[in-house]
Write a protein that holds these residues in place. Structure first.
Motif, PDB file in Angstrom:
ATOM      1  N   LYS A   8      -1.467  -3.649  -1.871  1.00 52.26           N
ATOM      2  CA  LYS A   8      -1.948  -3.991  -0.530  1.00 52.26           C
ATOM      3  C   LYS A   8      -3.266  -3.291  -0.222  1.00 52.26           C
ATOM      4  CE  LYS A   8       2.612  -4.968   1.446  1.00 52.26           C
ATOM      5  NZ  LYS A   8       3.601  -4.609   2.494  1.00 52.26           N
ATOM      6  N   ASP A   9      -3.490  -2.135  -0.860  1.00 52.83           N
ATOM      7  CA  ASP A   9      -4.752  -1.422  -0.637  1.00 52.83           C
ATOM      8  C   ASP A   9      -5.946  -2.257  -1.075  1.00 52.83           C
ATOM      9  OD1 ASP A   9      -3.592   0.835   0.452  1.00 52.83           O
ATOM     10  OD2 ASP A   9      -3.389   1.858  -1.476  1.00 52.83           O
ATOM     11  N   ASN A  12      -7.356  -4.159   1.729  1.00 52.16           N
ATOM     12  CA  ASN A  12      -7.785  -3.352   2.871  1.00 52.16           C
ATOM     13  C   ASN A  12      -9.255  -2.963   2.719  1.00 52.16           C
ATOM     14  OD1 ASN A  12      -8.124  -1.589   4.992  1.00 52.16           O
ATOM     15  ND2 ASN A  12      -6.691  -0.056   4.225  1.00 52.16           N
ATOM     16  N   GLU A  14     -11.129  -0.921   4.327  1.00 51.56           N
ATOM     17  CA  GLU A  14     -11.377   0.512   4.429  1.00 51.56           C
ATOM     18  C   GLU A  14     -11.166   1.233   3.104  1.00 51.56           C
ATOM     19  OE1 GLU A  14     -10.898   2.722   8.502  1.00 51.56           O
ATOM     20  OE2 GLU A  14      -9.037   1.659   8.046  1.00 51.56           O
ATOM     21  N   PHE A  15     -10.288   0.704   2.266  1.00 55.05           N
ATOM     22  CA  PHE A  15     -10.030   1.323   0.966  1.00 55.05           C
ATOM     23  C   PHE A  15     -11.308   1.349   0.131  1.00 55.05           C
ATOM     24  CE2 PHE A  15      -8.969   0.898  -3.558  1.00 55.05           C
ATOM     25  CZ  PHE A  15      -8.203   2.046  -3.741  1.00 55.05           C
ATOM     26  N   SER A  45     -13.495  -9.925   6.051  1.00 55.40           N
ATOM     27  CA  SER A  45     -13.047  -8.699   6.714  1.00 55.40           C
ATOM     28  C   SER A  45     -13.802  -7.482   6.192  1.00 55.40           C
ATOM     29  CB  SER A  45     -11.538  -8.501   6.525  1.00 55.40           C
ATOM     30  OG  SER A  45     -11.193  -8.459   5.145  1.00 55.40           O
ATOM     31  N   GLU A 196      -6.571  -2.867  11.735  1.00 57.87           N
ATOM     32  CA  GLU A 196      -5.514  -3.720  11.186  1.00 57.87           C
ATOM     33  C   GLU A 196      -5.421  -5.031  11.956  1.00 57.87           C
ATOM     34  OE1 GLU A 196      -1.770  -1.844  10.778  1.00 57.87           O
ATOM     35  OE2 GLU A 196      -2.472  -0.317   9.362  1.00 57.87           O
ATOM     36  N   ILE A 199      -8.539  -7.196  11.224  1.00 58.74           N
ATOM     37  CA  ILE A 199      -8.460  -7.820   9.899  1.00 58.74           C
ATOM     38  C   ILE A 199      -7.516  -9.015   9.930  1.00 58.74           C
ATOM     39  CG2 ILE A 199      -7.675  -7.488   7.527  1.00 58.74           C
ATOM     40  CD1 ILE A 199      -8.633  -4.558   7.809  1.00 58.74           C
TER      41      ILE A 199
END
Length: 227
Positions: A8-9, A12, A14-15, A45, A196, A199
């Motif tokens: 899931k990262d 994301n 931000e990761f 995103s 979150e 996104i």
């Protein structure tokens, strides 16, 4: 630096910002638009969230120019160039090996239905598809490949590629940057604390056309099967 805790990262934004910053962002954008295995990577995103962190990203990489606008412009321009290069690679791949993809079996990283969806999109919208596809996840990955397969004029493709890349990059990155400032100044809301939700909203907005097409439209593959 954060460690990859789950798949899931990878979805994301931000990761990537926290673990690679400027250079990793450019690579992700290149991979999502230039490598057909990059269709699952965050695009819209990532750009929007990068816009929120634009000044920080540029400051940590090169040092700030002292202007939020210039810092954001540098980031948006670099991302646009990476997107242009990515699409050119996809186009080249389509011209060289594209036809063989229609005979390739589905795998974890390759789904033939995405190729047919991109083909349908390209057929419906012609040259404008190269520009419009920038704003559609998955479709933007396969559209340059389809353009290469159908041997779209190289100069026409390059022009549309550049227009689409800069529109996509500047609109989303500047939207992220200035909406963050607007919400903070006018409402005291820090968008960084609601990433979150942001996104999720972006994903829903950008995937609705694909979902509608999947459930209510017929892909080229289905038409061929019926025939």
């Amino acid at each position: 630096m954060e460690h990859l805790e789950s798949w899931k990262d990878l979805l994301n934004p931000e990761f990537y910002i926290n673990n690679g910053g400027f250079w990793l962002i450019l690579f992700i954008i290149f991979a999502e638009t230039g490598l057909f295995v990059g269709f699952f990577l965050p695009g819209d995103s990532l750009l929007f969230v990068s816009g929120i962190y634009a000044v920080t990203i540029i400051t940590e990489t090169f040092g700030s120019t002292g202007s939020d606008f210039l810092d954001t412009t540098i980031l948006a321009s670099a991302v646009a160039i990476a997107a242009v290069i990515g699409n050119e690679v996809g186009y080249w791949f389509g011209r060289k090996a594209g036809p063989a993809l229609y005979k390739r079996e589905d795998s974890l990283l390759f789904k033939k239905k995405y190729l047919f969806q991109a083909h349908d999109f390209f057929e419906q919208h012609g040259a404008l598809a190269v520009i419009m596809a920038r704003f559609l996840p998955v479709v933007r990955t396969f559209t340059p490949i389809v353009a290469g397969i159908v041997k779209m004029d190289k100069t026409r493709f390059l022009i549309d590629n550049i227009i689409g890349a800069f529109l996509w990059s500047f609109s989303l990155i500047f939207a992220g940057h200035y909406l963050d400032k607007l919400f903070m100044d006018q409402f005291g809301i820090d968008l960084k604390s609601h990433l979150e939700m942001i996104i999720i909203i972006i994903v829903l907005i950008t995937t609705v056309p694909i979902i509608v097409k999947f459930f209510f439209g017929k892909s080229k593959q289905e038409e061929i099967t019926e025939e």
